[in-house]
Design an enzyme around this catalytic site. Sequence first.
Site, PDB file in Angstrom:
ATOM      1  N   ARG A 180      -5.218   8.711  -0.515  1.00  0.00           N
ATOM      2  CA  ARG A 180      -4.745   7.364  -0.830  1.00  0.00           C
ATOM      3  C   ARG A 180      -5.593   6.775  -1.963  1.00  0.00           C
ATOM      4  O   ARG A 180      -6.803   6.663  -1.836  1.00  0.00           O
ATOM      5  CB  ARG A 180      -4.861   6.461   0.403  1.00  0.00           C
ATOM      6  CG  ARG A 180      -4.539   5.016   0.136  1.00  0.00           C
ATOM      7  CD  ARG A 180      -4.839   4.155   1.352  1.00  0.00           C
ATOM      8  NE  ARG A 180      -4.645   2.754   1.028  1.00  0.00           N
ATOM      9  CZ  ARG A 180      -5.377   1.769   1.527  1.00  0.00           C
ATOM     10  NH1 ARG A 180      -6.343   2.026   2.391  1.00  0.00           N
ATOM     11  NH2 ARG A 180      -5.139   0.536   1.174  1.00  0.00           N
ATOM     12  N   TYR A 220     -10.774   4.979  -3.717  1.00  0.00           N
ATOM     13  CA  TYR A 220     -11.428   5.449  -2.502  1.00  0.00           C
ATOM     14  C   TYR A 220     -12.062   6.831  -2.602  1.00  0.00           C
ATOM     15  O   TYR A 220     -12.727   7.270  -1.661  1.00  0.00           O
ATOM     16  CB  TYR A 220     -10.425   5.428  -1.337  1.00  0.00           C
ATOM     17  CG  TYR A 220      -9.884   4.051  -1.054  1.00  0.00           C
ATOM     18  CD1 TYR A 220     -10.698   3.076  -0.486  1.00  0.00           C
ATOM     19  CD2 TYR A 220      -8.580   3.713  -1.370  1.00  0.00           C
ATOM     20  CE1 TYR A 220     -10.219   1.799  -0.228  1.00  0.00           C
ATOM     21  CE2 TYR A 220      -8.086   2.444  -1.115  1.00  0.00           C
ATOM     22  CZ  TYR A 220      -8.901   1.491  -0.549  1.00  0.00           C
ATOM     23  OH  TYR A 220      -8.434   0.230  -0.307  1.00  0.00           O
ATOM     24  N   PRO A 226      -7.025   1.012  10.078  1.00  0.00           N
ATOM     25  CA  PRO A 226      -5.763   1.452   9.502  1.00  0.00           C
ATOM     26  C   PRO A 226      -5.898   2.053   8.108  1.00  0.00           C
ATOM     27  O   PRO A 226      -6.681   1.583   7.289  1.00  0.00           O
ATOM     28  CB  PRO A 226      -4.915   0.171   9.461  1.00  0.00           C
ATOM     29  CG  PRO A 226      -5.891  -0.943   9.512  1.00  0.00           C
ATOM     30  CD  PRO A 226      -7.053  -0.437  10.298  1.00  0.00           C
ATOM     31  N   GLU A 271     -20.790  -3.339   9.234  1.00  0.00           N
ATOM     32  CA  GLU A 271     -19.477  -3.265   8.587  1.00  0.00           C
ATOM     33  C   GLU A 271     -19.604  -2.412   7.326  1.00  0.00           C
ATOM     34  O   GLU A 271     -20.538  -2.588   6.552  1.00  0.00           O
ATOM     35  CB  GLU A 271     -19.022  -4.680   8.227  1.00  0.00           C
ATOM     36  CG  GLU A 271     -17.709  -4.763   7.512  1.00  0.00           C
ATOM     37  CD  GLU A 271     -17.368  -6.195   7.121  1.00  0.00           C
ATOM     38  OE1 GLU A 271     -16.756  -6.358   6.039  1.00  0.00           O
ATOM     39  OE2 GLU A 271     -17.682  -7.136   7.872  1.00  0.00           O
ATOM     40  N   HIS A 327     -17.465  -0.491   3.937  1.00  0.00           N
ATOM     41  CA  HIS A 327     -16.281  -0.322   3.083  1.00  0.00           C
ATOM     42  C   HIS A 327     -16.607   0.703   2.012  1.00  0.00           C
ATOM     43  O   HIS A 327     -17.716   0.700   1.465  1.00  0.00           O
ATOM     44  CB  HIS A 327     -15.868  -1.637   2.419  1.00  0.00           C
ATOM     45  CG  HIS A 327     -15.520  -2.689   3.408  1.00  0.00           C
ATOM     46  ND1 HIS A 327     -14.324  -2.714   4.084  1.00  0.00           N
ATOM     47  CD2 HIS A 327     -16.249  -3.726   3.883  1.00  0.00           C
ATOM     48  CE1 HIS A 327     -14.334  -3.739   4.917  1.00  0.00           C
ATOM     49  NE2 HIS A 327     -15.488  -4.364   4.819  1.00  0.00           N
ATOM     50  N   ALA A 357      -8.072  -3.100   6.463  1.00  0.00           N
ATOM     51  CA  ALA A 357      -7.469  -4.418   6.260  1.00  0.00           C
ATOM     52  C   ALA A 357      -7.732  -5.386   7.405  1.00  0.00           C
ATOM     53  O   ALA A 357      -7.726  -6.604   7.205  1.00  0.00           O
ATOM     54  CB  ALA A 357      -5.961  -4.270   6.037  1.00  0.00           C
TER      55      ALA A 357
END
Length: 152
Positions: free
Chosen positions: A18, A23, A10, A98, A100, A77
């Site tokens: 954003r 980011y 999401p 994973e 980020h 999230a």
Amino acid sequence: MVAVHVLNGPNLNLLGTREPATYGAVTLAGVEERLKAKATAAGVELSFKQTNYEGELVTFIQQAGLSGAGVIINAGAYTHTSVALRDAIKGTEALAIEVHVSNVHAREDFRHHSYMAPVCVGVICGFGVASYDLAFDAIVPLLQKRVAKPAG
């Protein structure tokens, strides 16, 4: 052929617009372009998807894991809330990393826990969109090693 599925959760469709201070300014399409070039150079099949829906991410993980593809996942999230994503990785024995964009450990306390990290081969965070490149560079040799391993 080795295959890698890059799965995005999401709000990652908003990457580049954003909270650019957190980011960055590169869009998700820009990330996809970079990884497609790396995949072509490495002879790797690449699938790149984004959804705002948890169930779709579960399905994407299942498809990748059951086909033997590697998974690079930025679950957004859902990282901090979804047992379902964790169970999809574990249940299909997906080789997953994973990812980020931001350093989640330097942010709010609720972002410090990942349900997925214990069932992933690694976690890469805090390097901006280069986190995706690092994950790609890490997962390809792991997949190649898995494919080359003799049965039995």
